[in-house]
Design a protein around this motif. Structure first.
Motif, PDB file in Angstrom:
ATOM      1  N   VAL A  76     -19.652  34.218  10.032  1.00  0.00           N
ATOM      2  CA  VAL A  76     -18.622  33.807  10.996  1.00  0.00           C
ATOM      3  C   VAL A  76     -19.036  32.517  11.703  1.00  0.00           C
ATOM      4  CG1 VAL A  76     -17.495  34.463  13.163  1.00  0.00           C
ATOM      5  CG2 VAL A  76     -17.633  36.112  11.290  1.00  0.00           C
ATOM      6  N   VAL A  77     -20.299  32.421  12.092  1.00  0.00           N
ATOM      7  CA  VAL A  77     -20.784  31.186  12.727  1.00  0.00           C
ATOM      8  C   VAL A  77     -20.665  30.014  11.751  1.00  0.00           C
ATOM      9  CG1 VAL A  77     -22.852  30.016  13.609  1.00  0.00           C
ATOM     10  CG2 VAL A  77     -22.272  32.316  14.416  1.00  0.00           C
ATOM     11  N   TYR A  78     -21.037  30.239  10.506  1.00  0.00           N
ATOM     12  CA  TYR A  78     -20.941  29.198   9.480  1.00  0.00           C
ATOM     13  C   TYR A  78     -19.488  28.759   9.291  1.00  0.00           C
ATOM     14  CZ  TYR A  78     -22.228  26.855   5.062  1.00  0.00           C
ATOM     15  OH  TYR A  78     -22.454  25.939   4.067  1.00  0.00           O
ATOM     16  N   GLY A  79     -18.570  29.723   9.287  1.00  0.00           N
ATOM     17  CA  GLY A  79     -17.146  29.394   9.184  1.00  0.00           C
ATOM     18  C   GLY A  79     -16.673  28.551  10.359  1.00  0.00           C
ATOM     19  N   ALA A  80     -17.126  28.893  11.566  1.00  0.00           N
ATOM     20  CA  ALA A  80     -16.733  28.134  12.758  1.00  0.00           C
ATOM     21  C   ALA A  80     -17.280  26.706  12.702  1.00  0.00           C
ATOM     22  CB  ALA A  80     -17.228  28.845  14.019  1.00  0.00           C
ATOM     23  N   ILE A  81     -18.501  26.566  12.231  1.00  0.00           N
ATOM     24  CA  ILE A  81     -19.093  25.228  12.097  1.00  0.00           C
ATOM     25  C   ILE A  81     -18.264  24.394  11.120  1.00  0.00           C
ATOM     26  CG2 ILE A  81     -21.082  23.965  11.165  1.00  0.00           C
ATOM     27  CD1 ILE A  81     -22.832  26.306  12.360  1.00  0.00           C
ATOM     28  N   TRP A  82     -17.857  25.004  10.007  1.00  0.00           N
ATOM     29  CA  TRP A  82     -17.065  24.270   9.022  1.00  0.00           C
ATOM     30  C   TRP A  82     -15.651  23.988   9.503  1.00  0.00           C
ATOM     31  CZ3 TRP A  82     -18.171  20.928   5.637  1.00  0.00           C
ATOM     32  CH2 TRP A  82     -19.455  20.927   5.082  1.00  0.00           C
ATOM     33  N   GLY A 131     -14.848  20.342   8.924  1.00  0.00           N
ATOM     34  CA  GLY A 131     -13.815  20.109   7.914  1.00  0.00           C
ATOM     35  C   GLY A 131     -12.506  19.597   8.483  1.00  0.00           C
ATOM     36  N   PRO A 132     -11.648  20.505   8.981  1.00  0.00           N
ATOM     37  CA  PRO A 132     -10.309  20.075   9.390  1.00  0.00           C
ATOM     38  C   PRO A 132     -10.247  19.283  10.689  1.00  0.00           C
ATOM     39  CG  PRO A 132     -10.569  22.412   9.749  1.00  0.00           C
ATOM     40  CD  PRO A 132     -11.793  21.950   9.017  1.00  0.00           C
ATOM     41  N   LEU A 133     -11.273  19.350  11.508  1.00  0.00           N
ATOM     42  CA  LEU A 133     -11.233  18.584  12.755  1.00  0.00           C
ATOM     43  C   LEU A 133     -11.890  17.212  12.624  1.00  0.00           C
ATOM     44  CD1 LEU A 133     -11.933  21.263  15.513  1.00  0.00           C
ATOM     45  CD2 LEU A 133      -9.746  20.471  14.608  1.00  0.00           C
TER      46      LEU A 133
END
Length: 146
Positions: A79-85, A89-91
């Protein structure tokens, strides 16, 4: 380099990408991913999205997977890795790549955050599950008789 860890995380990234991609598809957003390679449409968007998911999954294997010791740390790290991406990524990367403003928080960004958290959760879960299966295959079962 631990190829088993990277292989498991790459597969986990693809599975996470399928879950995230389903969300993007239902929101009519998967086609915009095709714009990263100068194309358009959902089919190309899916291909690009899954290739990126595999690469990001492999990155998990290279960076955070060593810290995974079970379900809690696997899901949390994912979940932390997803938040970092989501931030990377999109931001940041995608808007720069496509000549758009960075760090725009709007309805699409919130949907993307939910998708990235889902991606990370699934990534962590599949990684832990695959790792447990692999370790069971590597350890002989001494309770069986020949």
């Amino acid at each position: 380099m631990d190829t088993q860890r990277i292989s498991a995380s790459t597969i986990a990234g693809i599975v996470g990408g399928l879950a995230f991609g389903a969300l993007l598809h239902t929101q009519g957003m998967i086609g915009m991913i095709a714009g990263l390679v100068g194309g358009e449409g959902p089919a190309l968007g899916w291909v690009v999205h899954l290739v990126i998911s595999a690469i990001i999954g492999a990155g998990f294997g290279l960076t955070l997977a060593r810290a995974v010791s079970g379900w809690g740390s696997g899901l949390g790290s994912g979940v932390v890795y997803g938040a970092i991406w989501w931030v990377l990524g999109p931001l940041l990367i995608m808007p720069i790549w496509m000549g758009m403003p960075t760090f725009q928080i709007n309805e699409q960004a919130v949907t993307s955050l939910i998708g990235h958290l889902l991606f990370g959760f699934v990534l962590g879960a599949v990684y832990v599950g695959a790792s447990e299966l692999a370790s069971e295959e590597l350890v002989p079962d001494r309770t069986r008789t020949a």
